[in-house]
Write a protein that holds these residues in place. Structure first.
Motif, PDB file in Angstrom:
ATOM      1  N   UNK A 253      40.746  13.571  20.882  1.00 54.32           N
ATOM      2  CA  UNK A 253      39.957  14.027  19.745  1.00 54.32           C
ATOM      3  C   UNK A 253      39.735  12.888  18.756  1.00 54.32           C
ATOM      4  N   UNK A 254      38.470  12.586  18.512  1.00 58.55           N
ATOM      5  CA  UNK A 254      38.067  11.579  17.551  1.00 58.55           C
ATOM      6  C   UNK A 254      36.838  12.143  16.840  1.00 58.55           C
ATOM      7  N   UNK A 255      37.061  12.998  15.821  1.00 64.02           N
ATOM      8  CA  UNK A 255      35.950  13.687  15.168  1.00 64.02           C
ATOM      9  C   UNK A 255      34.834  12.743  14.713  1.00 64.02           C
ATOM     10  N   UNK A 256      33.611  13.213  14.828  1.00 60.50           N
ATOM     11  CA  UNK A 256      32.466  12.415  14.414  1.00 60.50           C
ATOM     12  C   UNK A 256      32.623  11.958  12.968  1.00 60.50           C
ATOM     13  N   UNK A 257      33.255  12.786  12.133  1.00 57.40           N
ATOM     14  CA  UNK A 257      33.462  12.441  10.723  1.00 57.40           C
ATOM     15  C   UNK A 257      34.390  11.235  10.548  1.00 57.40           C
ATOM     16  N   UNK A 258      35.168  10.886  11.573  1.00 60.85           N
ATOM     17  CA  UNK A 258      36.084   9.744  11.528  1.00 60.85           C
ATOM     18  C   UNK A 258      35.701   8.680  12.554  1.00 60.85           C
ATOM     19  N   UNK A 259      34.610   8.901  13.270  1.00 59.34           N
ATOM     20  CA  UNK A 259      34.292   8.103  14.447  1.00 59.34           C
ATOM     21  C   UNK A 259      34.120   6.618  14.152  1.00 59.34           C
TER      22      UNK A 259
ATOM     23  N   UNK B 153      24.953  11.337  19.185  1.00 57.70           N
ATOM     24  CA  UNK B 153      24.998  10.507  17.977  1.00 57.70           C
ATOM     25  C   UNK B 153      26.082   9.437  18.113  1.00 57.70           C
ATOM     26  N   UNK B 154      27.239   9.829  18.632  1.00 57.28           N
ATOM     27  CA  UNK B 154      28.337   8.881  18.802  1.00 57.28           C
ATOM     28  C   UNK B 154      27.971   7.797  19.819  1.00 57.28           C
ATOM     29  N   UNK B 155      27.324   8.184  20.904  1.00 58.80           N
ATOM     30  CA  UNK B 155      26.885   7.214  21.908  1.00 58.80           C
ATOM     31  C   UNK B 155      25.877   6.241  21.305  1.00 58.80           C
ATOM     32  N   UNK B 156      24.970   6.761  20.515  1.00 59.94           N
ATOM     33  CA  UNK B 156      23.971   5.912  19.870  1.00 59.94           C
ATOM     34  C   UNK B 156      24.650   4.900  18.951  1.00 59.94           C
ATOM     35  N   UNK B 157      25.657   5.333  18.210  1.00 56.80           N
ATOM     36  CA  UNK B 157      26.403   4.416  17.341  1.00 56.80           C
ATOM     37  C   UNK B 157      27.064   3.319  18.181  1.00 56.80           C
ATOM     38  N   UNK B 158      27.718   3.702  19.271  1.00 55.36           N
ATOM     39  CA  UNK B 158      28.402   2.713  20.098  1.00 55.36           C
ATOM     40  C   UNK B 158      27.422   1.692  20.675  1.00 55.36           C
TER      41      UNK B 158
ATOM     42  N   UNK C  89      28.130   0.988  27.678  1.00 56.82           N
ATOM     43  CA  UNK C  89      28.841   1.861  28.613  1.00 56.82           C
ATOM     44  C   UNK C  89      29.229   3.207  28.012  1.00 56.82           C
ATOM     45  N   UNK C  90      28.514   3.625  26.959  1.00 56.52           N
ATOM     46  CA  UNK C  90      28.735   4.945  26.360  1.00 56.52           C
ATOM     47  C   UNK C  90      27.885   5.965  27.118  1.00 56.52           C
ATOM     48  N   UNK C  91      28.505   7.062  27.516  1.00 60.88           N
ATOM     49  CA  UNK C  91      27.843   8.059  28.350  1.00 60.88           C
ATOM     50  C   UNK C  91      27.997   9.439  27.712  1.00 60.88           C
ATOM     51  N   UNK C  92      26.873  10.066  27.413  1.00 58.64           N
ATOM     52  CA  UNK C  92      26.872  11.393  26.810  1.00 58.64           C
ATOM     53  C   UNK C  92      27.115  12.454  27.891  1.00 58.64           C
ATOM     54  N   UNK C  93      28.039  13.369  27.619  1.00 59.68           N
ATOM     55  CA  UNK C  93      28.313  14.464  28.555  1.00 59.68           C
ATOM     56  C   UNK C  93      27.401  15.625  28.175  1.00 59.68           C
ATOM     57  N   UNK C  94      26.369  15.836  29.002  1.00 63.00           N
ATOM     58  CA  UNK C  94      25.364  16.860  28.721  1.00 63.00           C
ATOM     59  C   UNK C  94      25.968  18.262  28.736  1.00 63.00           C
ATOM     60  N   UNK C  95      25.561  19.065  27.764  1.00 64.85           N
ATOM     61  CA  UNK C  95      26.026  20.444  27.692  1.00 64.85           C
ATOM     62  C   UNK C  95      27.372  20.599  27.027  1.00 64.85           C
ATOM     63  N   UNK C  96      28.098  19.498  26.861  1.00 56.56           N
ATOM     64  CA  UNK C  96      29.351  19.486  26.133  1.00 56.56           C
ATOM     65  C   UNK C  96      30.420  20.427  26.663  1.00 56.56           C
ATOM     66  N   UNK C  97      31.300  20.815  25.748  1.00 57.66           N
ATOM     67  CA  UNK C  97      32.430  21.673  26.103  1.00 57.66           C
ATOM     68  C   UNK C  97      31.970  23.037  26.590  1.00 57.66           C
ATOM     69  N   UNK C  98      30.848  23.523  26.073  1.00 54.03           N
ATOM     70  CA  UNK C  98      30.325  24.809  26.557  1.00 54.03           C
ATOM     71  C   UNK C  98      30.053  24.732  28.059  1.00 54.03           C
TER      72      UNK C  98
ATOM     73  N   UNK D 129      19.880   6.063  26.491  1.00 53.75           N
ATOM     74  CA  UNK D 129      21.265   6.466  26.505  1.00 53.75           C
ATOM     75  C   UNK D 129      21.579   7.103  27.863  1.00 53.75           C
ATOM     76  N   UNK D 130      22.692   6.691  28.414  1.00 52.91           N
ATOM     77  CA  UNK D 130      23.128   7.271  29.675  1.00 52.91           C
ATOM     78  C   UNK D 130      23.709   8.663  29.416  1.00 52.91           C
ATOM     79  N   UNK D 131      23.561   9.539  30.394  1.00 48.61           N
ATOM     80  CA  UNK D 131      24.172  10.863  30.289  1.00 48.61           C
ATOM     81  C   UNK D 131      24.527  11.352  31.683  1.00 48.61           C
TER      82      UNK D 131
END
Length: 97
Positions: free
Chosen positions: A34-40, A65-70, A78-87, A1-3
């Motif tokens: 906003x696309x919650x994981x619960x609705x992703x 998890x969302x990137x893995x699904x995609x 072309x799904x890229x995880x943003x490390x560290x997130x909003x924090x 997975x890309x990040x």
């Protein structure tokens, strides 16, 4: 997975925030949708598969998890995880709402 680190997300990126609406309402990266994981799974069709897809959450777990699904279910590479997130986004003092 890309990040990528938060500082590597382009200003005009297709940025998907997979946190729940209450979390998103508190603070989110400017331009994030906003696309919650619960609705992703149901809403993934709203994503433009022809552009890089940057996925962010609170700290990086749900977005991974969302990137893995995609990648696995949709076959998109072309799904890229943003490390560290909003924090990390807030810590880096990047534009937010």
């Amino acid at each position: 997975m890309k990040s990528v680190q938060v500082t590597e997300v382009p200003r005009d990126a297709q940025l998907i925030d997979v946190r729940e609406p209450e979390e998103y309402a508190e603070v989110h990266a400017e331009g994030a949708v906003n696309m919650p994981l619960s609705e992703f799974v149901e809403r993934a069709g709203e994503i433009d598969p022809d552009r890089d897809i940057y996925v962010i959450c609170r700290s990086g777990g749900r977005s991974a998890q969302a990137c893995e699904y995609l990648e696995k279910a949709r076959g998109w590479d072309n799904a890229i995880n943003v490390e560290g997130g909003t924090l990390a986004w807030v810590d880096a003092d990047l534009p937010r709402r």
